[in-house]
Design a protein around this motif. Structure first.
Motif, PDB file in Angstrom:
ATOM      1  N   GLU A  68       0.854  -1.186   0.000  1.00 23.95           N
ATOM      2  CA  GLU A  68       0.000   0.000   0.000  1.00 23.95           C
ATOM      3  C   GLU A  68       0.889   1.236   0.000  1.00 23.95           C
ATOM      4  OE1 GLU A  68      -3.189   2.230   2.913  1.00 23.95           O
ATOM      5  OE2 GLU A  68      -3.176   0.049   2.886  1.00 23.95           O
ATOM      6  N   SER A  92       0.619   5.840  -0.558  1.00 21.26           N
ATOM      7  CA  SER A  92      -0.242   7.012  -0.596  1.00 21.26           C
ATOM      8  C   SER A  92       0.240   7.949  -1.694  1.00 21.26           C
ATOM      9  CB  SER A  92      -0.208   7.719   0.757  1.00 21.26           C
ATOM     10  OG  SER A  92      -1.010   8.867   0.729  1.00 21.26           O
ATOM     11  N   GLY A 115      -7.495  -0.743 -12.504  1.00 23.20           N
ATOM     12  CA  GLY A 115      -6.363   0.146 -12.290  1.00 23.20           C
ATOM     13  C   GLY A 115      -5.478   0.188 -13.523  1.00 23.20           C
ATOM     14  N   GLU A 134      -4.228   9.888  -1.146  1.00 23.00           N
ATOM     15  CA  GLU A 134      -5.161   8.798  -1.472  1.00 23.00           C
ATOM     16  C   GLU A 134      -4.436   7.457  -1.378  1.00 23.00           C
ATOM     17  OE1 GLU A 134      -8.452   9.068  -2.241  1.00 23.00           O
ATOM     18  OE2 GLU A 134      -8.281  11.219  -1.876  1.00 23.00           O
ATOM     19  N   PRO A 135      -5.059   6.435  -0.764  1.00 19.99           N
ATOM     20  CA  PRO A 135      -4.414   5.124  -0.659  1.00 19.99           C
ATOM     21  C   PRO A 135      -4.519   4.325  -1.963  1.00 19.99           C
ATOM     22  CG  PRO A 135      -6.544   5.072   0.419  1.00 19.99           C
ATOM     23  CD  PRO A 135      -6.326   6.487  -0.040  1.00 19.99           C
ATOM     24  N   TYR A 136      -3.407   3.734  -2.369  1.00 24.06           N
ATOM     25  CA  TYR A 136      -3.330   2.887  -3.561  1.00 24.06           C
ATOM     26  C   TYR A 136      -2.662   1.574  -3.199  1.00 24.06           C
ATOM     27  CZ  TYR A 136      -4.564   6.745  -6.653  1.00 24.06           C
ATOM     28  OH  TYR A 136      -5.230   7.758  -7.295  1.00 24.06           O
ATOM     29  N   THR A 188      -3.764   0.190  -8.362  1.00 22.71           N
ATOM     30  CA  THR A 188      -5.194   0.436  -8.244  1.00 22.71           C
ATOM     31  C   THR A 188      -5.472   1.256  -6.998  1.00 22.71           C
ATOM     32  OG1 THR A 188      -5.515  -1.625  -7.032  1.00 22.71           O
ATOM     33  CG2 THR A 188      -5.896  -1.699  -9.380  1.00 22.71           C
ATOM     34  N   GLN A 189      -6.531   2.067  -7.070  1.00 26.44           N
ATOM     35  CA  GLN A 189      -6.947   2.807  -5.896  1.00 26.44           C
ATOM     36  C   GLN A 189      -7.506   1.790  -4.900  1.00 26.44           C
ATOM     37  OE1 GLN A 189      -9.689   5.948  -6.749  1.00 26.44           O
ATOM     38  NE2 GLN A 189      -9.068   7.092  -4.941  1.00 26.44           N
ATOM     39  N   LYS A 190      -7.192   1.963  -3.637  1.00 22.33           N
ATOM     40  CA  LYS A 190      -7.612   0.995  -2.622  1.00 22.33           C
ATOM     41  C   LYS A 190      -9.135   0.881  -2.616  1.00 22.33           C
ATOM     42  CE  LYS A 190      -6.724  -0.439   2.051  1.00 22.33           C
ATOM     43  NZ  LYS A 190      -6.021  -0.148   3.291  1.00 22.33           N
ATOM     44  N   ARG A 238     -10.809  -0.576  -5.053  1.00 16.93           N
ATOM     45  CA  ARG A 238     -11.252  -0.693  -6.448  1.00 16.93           C
ATOM     46  C   ARG A 238     -10.615  -1.921  -7.090  1.00 16.93           C
ATOM     47  NH1 ARG A 238     -13.345   4.541  -8.210  1.00 16.93           N
ATOM     48  NH2 ARG A 238     -14.065   5.397  -6.232  1.00 16.93           N
TER      49      ARG A 238
END
Length: 67
Positions: A12, A14, A39, A18-20, A32-34, A36
């Motif tokens: 993970e 940031s 991506g 935003e967390p990815y 990918t965005q966390k 989701r």
């Protein structure tokens, strides 16, 4: 000696708060965005062959046309 990449490795991170999730696999990378599923994906063979740079340029030009 480096360890062979035989299965997915997820981390993970940031980006602008935003967390990815970055998944590194034997096939390539996926960001990918966390939370989701869809991506951005980059295959190792495309990166090595230079196709990744071409795809990035094409995507950037398409985004500029939509504006």
């Amino acid at each position: 000696m480096a360890t062979k990449l035989e299965k997915d490795l997820k981390r993970e991170l940031s980006i602008e708060g935003e967390p990815y999730i970055l998944a590194i696999s034997p096939a390539g990378l996926k960001l990918t965005q966390k939370g989701r599923r869809k991506g951005q994906e980059l295959l190792w063979k495309d990166l090595v062959s230079g196709d990744a740079a071409l795809a990035t340029a094409l995507n950037a030009s398409l985004k500029n046309e939509q504006r």
